[in-house]
Design an enzyme around this catalytic site. Structure first.
Site, PDB file in Angstrom:
ATOM      1  CE1 TYR A   1      -3.506   2.741   0.969  1.00 61.08           C
ATOM      2  CE2 TYR A   1      -2.008   3.275   2.761  1.00 61.08           C
ATOM      3  CZ  TYR A   1      -3.107   3.582   1.986  1.00 61.08           C
ATOM      4  OH  TYR A   1      -3.805   4.740   2.225  1.00 61.08           O
ATOM      5  CG  PHE A   2       3.084   2.759   3.404  1.00 60.64           C
ATOM      6  CD1 PHE A   2       3.031   4.093   3.765  1.00 60.64           C
ATOM      7  CD2 PHE A   2       2.517   1.827   4.252  1.00 60.64           C
ATOM      8  CE1 PHE A   2       2.442   4.505   4.950  1.00 60.64           C
ATOM      9  CE2 PHE A   2       1.921   2.215   5.437  1.00 60.64           C
ATOM     10  CZ  PHE A   2       1.880   3.556   5.793  1.00 60.64           C
TER      11      PHE A   2
END
Length: 214
Positions: free
Chosen positions: A129-130
């Protein structure tokens, strides 16, 4: 300013759409994926357009046609897998940047994630996600658009306090989605946020005060 909100049916998006609808200086256009969502916004007197972030850039550009600004508040959500994160949070965001350029919407606000710019602080549990947020932000920074990247901390559904803290680097903390929307609204025409990215958590400043300190 005529503003397209991408992800208008999401929780931050809905708060932002309401602020823009009630504004006397901006107009809002809600971008959604489903006709029933569009019908719901239209019933509230809000212009809505259909486009899918997994579809072609041209569809998103058509949704942004005539707009001055685009705000990307969409996300795949916590219940989906890494594949959807890549398709929405990365590719969907990049498509939106390309679409804004194509449509001539020069102002672009991106909702990212706290410390997405700093790989050493990514959560191992949701590293994908990051990573998606990091590279979507970098593509925006390399675009021709007048960008602002807002990197909120842990999102809650608490009522907004109207008090925030914004800086290039902050320790992880929570912030109500309502307050994130208020910062996005304040940042739209705040020149001190142009070509900047910042972390955002709950704090002691009003959105306007916090943005002036960047």
């Amino acid at each position: 300013m005529r503003v397209l909100v991408i992800g208008a049916n999401g929780q931050i998006g809905r708060h932002l759409v309401k602020l823009l609808k009630d504004s006397d200086k901006h107009e809002v256009r809600a971008m959604v994926r489903k006709q029933e969502q569009a019908d719901e916004f239209k019933a509230d007197g809000i212009k809505a357009v259909l486009a899918d972030l997994e579809g072609p850039v041209s569809d998103i550009a058509a949704a942004a046609d005539g707009c001055d600004a685009v705000v990307f508040t969409a996300g795949s959500g916590g219940s989906t897998g890494a594949d959807k994160t890549l398709l929405i949070d990365l590719d969907g965001a990049v498509k939106s940047v390309e679409a804004a350029e194509e449509a001539g919407a020069a102002r672009f606000l991106m909702v990212s994630a706290i410390q997405a710019h700093n790989r050493s602080n990514w959560s191992e549990k949701i590293r994908h996600y990051f990573s998606a947020k990091h590279y979507a932000d970098r593509m925006l920074m390399n675009s021709s658009l007048t960008y602002t990247i807002v990197r909120p901390g842990g999102l809650t559904n608490d009522s907004g306090s109207g008090k925030v803290k914004a800086a290039e680097n902050l320790e992880r903390a929570d912030i109500p989605r309502e307050d994130v929307a208020a910062v996005l609204y304040a940042a739209l025409d705040e020149e001190n946020t142009y070509h900047k990215g910042f972390d955002l958590v709950s704090g002691d400043d009003t959105p306007a005060e916090a943005l002036k300190k960047l």
